[in-house]
Design a protein around this motif. Structure first.
Motif, PDB file in Angstrom:
ATOM      1  N   LEU A  54       0.855  -1.182  -0.049  1.00 42.65           N
ATOM      2  CA  LEU A  54      -0.031   0.021  -0.093  1.00 42.65           C
ATOM      3  C   LEU A  54       0.875   1.353  -0.022  1.00 42.65           C
ATOM      4  O   LEU A  54       1.627   1.399   0.857  1.00 42.65           O
ATOM      5  N   ALA A  55       0.629   2.194  -0.970  1.00 41.85           N
ATOM      6  CA  ALA A  55       1.054   3.691  -1.106  1.00 41.85           C
ATOM      7  C   ALA A  55       2.446   3.463  -1.656  1.00 41.85           C
ATOM      8  O   ALA A  55       3.328   4.480  -2.090  1.00 41.85           O
ATOM      9  N   ARG A  56       3.202   2.248  -1.998  1.00 39.70           N
ATOM     10  CA  ARG A  56       4.396   2.110  -2.676  1.00 39.70           C
ATOM     11  C   ARG A  56       4.403   0.793  -3.693  1.00 39.70           C
ATOM     12  O   ARG A  56       5.390   0.463  -4.073  1.00 39.70           O
ATOM     13  N   ASP A  57       3.218   0.809  -4.176  1.00 39.66           N
ATOM     14  CA  ASP A  57       3.246  -0.424  -4.996  1.00 39.66           C
ATOM     15  C   ASP A  57       3.757   0.207  -6.427  1.00 39.66           C
ATOM     16  O   ASP A  57       3.756   1.185  -6.944  1.00 39.66           O
ATOM     17  N   GLY A  58       4.788  -0.758  -6.998  1.00 38.83           N
ATOM     18  CA  GLY A  58       5.458  -0.476  -7.873  1.00 38.83           C
ATOM     19  C   GLY A  58       6.916   0.042  -7.779  1.00 38.83           C
ATOM     20  O   GLY A  58       7.613   0.109  -8.790  1.00 38.83           O
ATOM     21  N   ILE A  59       7.192   0.329  -6.551  1.00 35.43           N
ATOM     22  CA  ILE A  59       8.508   0.888  -6.289  1.00 35.43           C
ATOM     23  C   ILE A  59       9.406  -0.518  -6.685  1.00 35.43           C
ATOM     24  O   ILE A  59       9.218  -1.613  -6.515  1.00 35.43           O
ATOM     25  N   SER A  60      10.724  -0.011  -7.002  1.00 32.20           N
ATOM     26  CA  SER A  60      11.867  -1.129  -7.189  1.00 32.20           C
ATOM     27  C   SER A  60      12.138  -1.601  -5.878  1.00 32.20           C
ATOM     28  O   SER A  60      12.061  -0.776  -4.987  1.00 32.20           O
ATOM     29  N   PRO A  61      12.623  -2.851  -5.875  1.00 29.10           N
ATOM     30  CA  PRO A  61      13.056  -3.433  -4.545  1.00 29.10           C
ATOM     31  C   PRO A  61      14.276  -2.669  -4.135  1.00 29.10           C
ATOM     32  O   PRO A  61      14.480  -2.595  -3.014  1.00 29.10           O
ATOM     33  N   ALA A  62      15.257  -2.226  -5.022  1.00 26.39           N
ATOM     34  CA  ALA A  62      16.326  -1.640  -4.596  1.00 26.39           C
ATOM     35  C   ALA A  62      15.985  -0.151  -3.966  1.00 26.39           C
ATOM     36  O   ALA A  62      16.644   0.111  -3.014  1.00 26.39           O
ATOM     37  N   GLU A  63      15.206   0.523  -4.628  1.00 21.98           N
ATOM     38  CA  GLU A  63      14.543   1.729  -4.286  1.00 21.98           C
ATOM     39  C   GLU A  63      14.090   1.697  -2.709  1.00 21.98           C
ATOM     40  O   GLU A  63      14.253   2.500  -1.955  1.00 21.98           O
ATOM     41  N   LEU A  64      13.287   0.525  -2.566  1.00 27.44           N
ATOM     42  CA  LEU A  64      12.541   0.444  -1.338  1.00 27.44           C
ATOM     43  C   LEU A  64      13.742   0.170  -0.155  1.00 27.44           C
ATOM     44  O   LEU A  64      13.510   0.759   0.935  1.00 27.44           O
ATOM     45  N   LEU A  65      14.537  -0.435  -0.579  1.00 29.56           N
ATOM     46  CA  LEU A  65      15.346  -0.974   0.554  1.00 29.56           C
ATOM     47  C   LEU A  65      16.632   0.195   0.796  1.00 29.56           C
ATOM     48  O   LEU A  65      16.850   0.310   2.217  1.00 29.56           O
ATOM     49  N   GLU A  66      16.801   0.865  -0.303  1.00 29.86           N
ATOM     50  CA  GLU A  66      17.522   2.363   0.235  1.00 29.86           C
ATOM     51  C   GLU A  66      16.972   3.386   0.823  1.00 29.86           C
ATOM     52  O   GLU A  66      17.559   3.677   1.876  1.00 29.86           O
ATOM     53  N   THR A  67      15.541   3.362   0.567  1.00 27.68           N
ATOM     54  CA  THR A  67      14.861   4.449   1.603  1.00 27.68           C
ATOM     55  C   THR A  67      14.744   3.886   2.919  1.00 27.68           C
ATOM     56  O   THR A  67      14.995   4.660   3.854  1.00 27.68           O
ATOM     57  N   GLY A  68      14.446   2.416   3.084  1.00 30.46           N
ATOM     58  CA  GLY A  68      14.662   1.754   4.473  1.00 30.46           C
ATOM     59  C   GLY A  68      15.776   2.166   5.225  1.00 30.46           C
ATOM     60  O   GLY A  68      15.792   2.230   6.374  1.00 30.46           O
ATOM     61  N   ARG A  69      17.126   1.692   4.528  1.00 29.81           N
ATOM     62  CA  ARG A  69      18.327   1.924   5.139  1.00 29.81           C
ATOM     63  C   ARG A  69      18.270   3.427   5.561  1.00 29.81           C
ATOM     64  O   ARG A  69      18.916   3.735   6.713  1.00 29.81           O
ATOM     65  N   ALA A  70      18.051   4.443   4.903  1.00 28.06           N
ATOM     66  CA  ALA A  70      18.045   5.808   5.266  1.00 28.06           C
ATOM     67  C   ALA A  70      17.450   6.099   6.580  1.00 28.06           C
ATOM     68  O   ALA A  70      17.573   6.865   7.309  1.00 28.06           O
ATOM     69  N   GLU A  71      16.252   5.400   6.490  1.00 24.52           N
ATOM     70  CA  GLU A  71      15.074   5.809   7.804  1.00 24.52           C
ATOM     71  C   GLU A  71      15.834   5.066   8.746  1.00 24.52           C
ATOM     72  O   GLU A  71      15.859   5.914  10.022  1.00 24.52           O
ATOM     73  N   VAL A  72      16.438   3.937   8.929  1.00 28.19           N
ATOM     74  CA  VAL A  72      17.000   3.217  10.033  1.00 28.19           C
ATOM     75  C   VAL A  72      18.036   4.219  10.669  1.00 28.19           C
ATOM     76  O   VAL A  72      18.318   4.602  11.476  1.00 28.19           O
ATOM     77  N   ARG A  73      19.056   4.567   9.569  1.00 27.31           N
ATOM     78  CA  ARG A  73      20.034   5.401   9.938  1.00 27.31           C
ATOM     79  C   ARG A  73      19.560   6.942  10.354  1.00 27.31           C
ATOM     80  O   ARG A  73      20.343   7.441  11.377  1.00 27.31           O
ATOM     81  N   ARG A  74      18.553   7.303  10.084  1.00 21.80           N
ATOM     82  CA  ARG A  74      18.131   8.770  10.461  1.00 21.80           C
ATOM     83  C   ARG A  74      17.868   8.599  12.158  1.00 21.80           C
ATOM     84  O   ARG A  74      18.097   9.737  12.684  1.00 21.80           O
ATOM     85  N   TYR A  75      17.693   7.412  12.629  1.00 24.37           N
ATOM     86  CA  TYR A  75      17.345   7.405  13.949  1.00 24.37           C
ATOM     87  C   TYR A  75      18.322   6.875  14.802  1.00 24.37           C
ATOM     88  O   TYR A  75      18.480   6.339  15.898  1.00 24.37           O
ATOM     89  N   GLY A  76      19.736   6.744  14.186  1.00 23.76           N
ATOM     90  CA  GLY A  76      20.954   6.402  14.631  1.00 23.76           C
ATOM     91  C   GLY A  76      21.426   5.015  14.682  1.00 23.76           C
ATOM     92  O   GLY A  76      22.346   4.497  15.246  1.00 23.76           O
ATOM     93  N   GLY A  77      20.669   4.219  13.898  1.00 19.66           N
ATOM     94  CA  GLY A  77      20.822   2.789  13.591  1.00 19.66           C
ATOM     95  C   GLY A  77      21.864   2.539  12.573  1.00 19.66           C
ATOM     96  O   GLY A  77      22.181   3.511  11.774  1.00 19.66           O
ATOM     97  N   HIS A  78      22.733   1.250  12.495  1.00 21.72           N
ATOM     98  CA  HIS A  78      23.551   1.205  11.688  1.00 21.72           C
ATOM     99  C   HIS A  78      23.086   0.126  10.651  1.00 21.72           C
ATOM    100  O   HIS A  78      22.404  -0.721  11.112  1.00 21.72           O
TER     101      HIS A  78
END
Length: 339
Positions: A54-78
């Protein structure tokens, strides 16, 4: 941001797909020190896009993961590239060894390493995987609608698969391959919906101009097809957990091998949770991410409880802050399964 791996974390997340990243996101937002260690072998990497999210249908797997990694790092995760090859108990926590020799310690472990799809040994099948060789009508069905679809039998579950793909196209052929012919009842159901049955062993996939054009049988017959749907034997990537006594078991529906957990993702080994395809072989990206979030929240709650128990023990013993190290083991100690 450059990758960063410290010596110790509250939680190590093994695997950086949707489940692992969402679990890490929940933990990082709870102010836990967390690292995602990802070997870069996501199951959906060959696919062009993620669907049904939902809300991300059609996103490429690579883009989804890169967005997720950035979100984790935003809160101090590695988030670190690497492959965990061994896990062992060390005191009340764990020590994880990476393929390059690095080690990292954790109070808790979240396993989201996914699974490996094992395909029949048919020439051409693996090369087209994720393109015009597919397995899930919900992941790929819309994209292959109204095309000439071959459903390759891999046992009883294939009857369910062929019915789902018939919803998407009126041109479906069921190939028995090395499985028994359909029962009379099953054959009647297929015939009633216009699904043809092609008996005989499949020996190859015909490819012309970088697309599937047919299915070749052992007797030399070639049946014109554009898409192959085939169930896979799905095997959890969990061998590195053998040192903890945690091993994959046969799936009750015959899908492959998976890790068993309770509803929160807790495994039988105290301190270890699992989420995503490593424990739910049929989970799509959205379900895997949700399971990772649930496991992350449960791990945080487990750590919170341990820390409160530690604080109470310190208080009752009459220690001040300087004496808290004497109770460090009680902070780290994971509680038993189901507690």
């Amino acid at each position: 941001m450059t990758e960063q791996l410290e010596n110790d974390y509250d939680v190590v997340v093994a695997g950086g797909g949707a489940a692992g990243l969402n679990g890490a996101l929940m933990l990082a937002r709870s102010r836990r020190t967390v690292v995602v260690i990802d070997a870069g072998r996501q199951r959906n990497a060959p696919a062009d896009a993620v669907h049904g999210l939902l809300a991300r249908d059609g996103i490429s797997p690579a883009e989804l993961l890169e967005t997720g990694r950035a979100e984790v790092r935003r809160y101090g995760g590695h988030v670190v590239s690497g492959e965990i090859t061994a896990a062992a108990r060390e005191g009340a926590g764990f020590v994880l060894t990476l393929a390059d020799g690095r080690t990292v310690r954790a109070r808790r472990l979240l396993v989201t390493t996914g699974l490996t799809d094992e395909l029949p040994d048919i020439p051409g099948l693996r090369e087209r995987w994720g393109r015009d060789v597919v397995h899930c009508p919900y992941c790929h069905g819309w994209e292959v609608r109204d095309r000439a679809i071959a459903v390759l039998s891999r046992g009883p579950i294939s009857m369910h698969q062929v019915q789902l793909f018939r919803q998407l196209s009126d041109d479906v052929v069921y190939f028995t391959h090395d499985q028994p012919d359909p029962t009379p009842e099953a054959a009647e159901r297929l015939a009633a919906r216009g699904v043809r049955v092609a008996p005989g062993k499949v020996t190859g996939i015909e490819i012309t101009d970088d697309r599937i054009t047919g299915i070749r049988l052992a007797d030399g017959t070639v049946v014109a097809r554009e898409v192959v749907a085939v169930g896979t034997h799905m095997v959890a990537r969990s061998g590195f957990l053998d040192g903890l006594g945690l091993t994959a078991v046969d799936h009750p529906a015959g899908f492959g091998r998976y890790l068993t957990t309770d509803a929160t993702g807790r495994t039988e080994v105290p301190g270890v949770w699992a989420a995503g395809n490593v424990t739910d072989v049929a989970a799509q990206v959205g379900a895997a991410a949700a399971a990772g979030a649930t496991a992350g929240a449960q791990i945080n709650a487990d750590l919170v409880e341990a820390e409160f128990e530690h604080a109470v023990a310190v208080r009752r013993a009459g220690f001040g802050t300087a004496g808290e190290t004497e109770f460090a083991e009680s902070v780290n100690a994971p509680r038993g399964h189901g507690l």
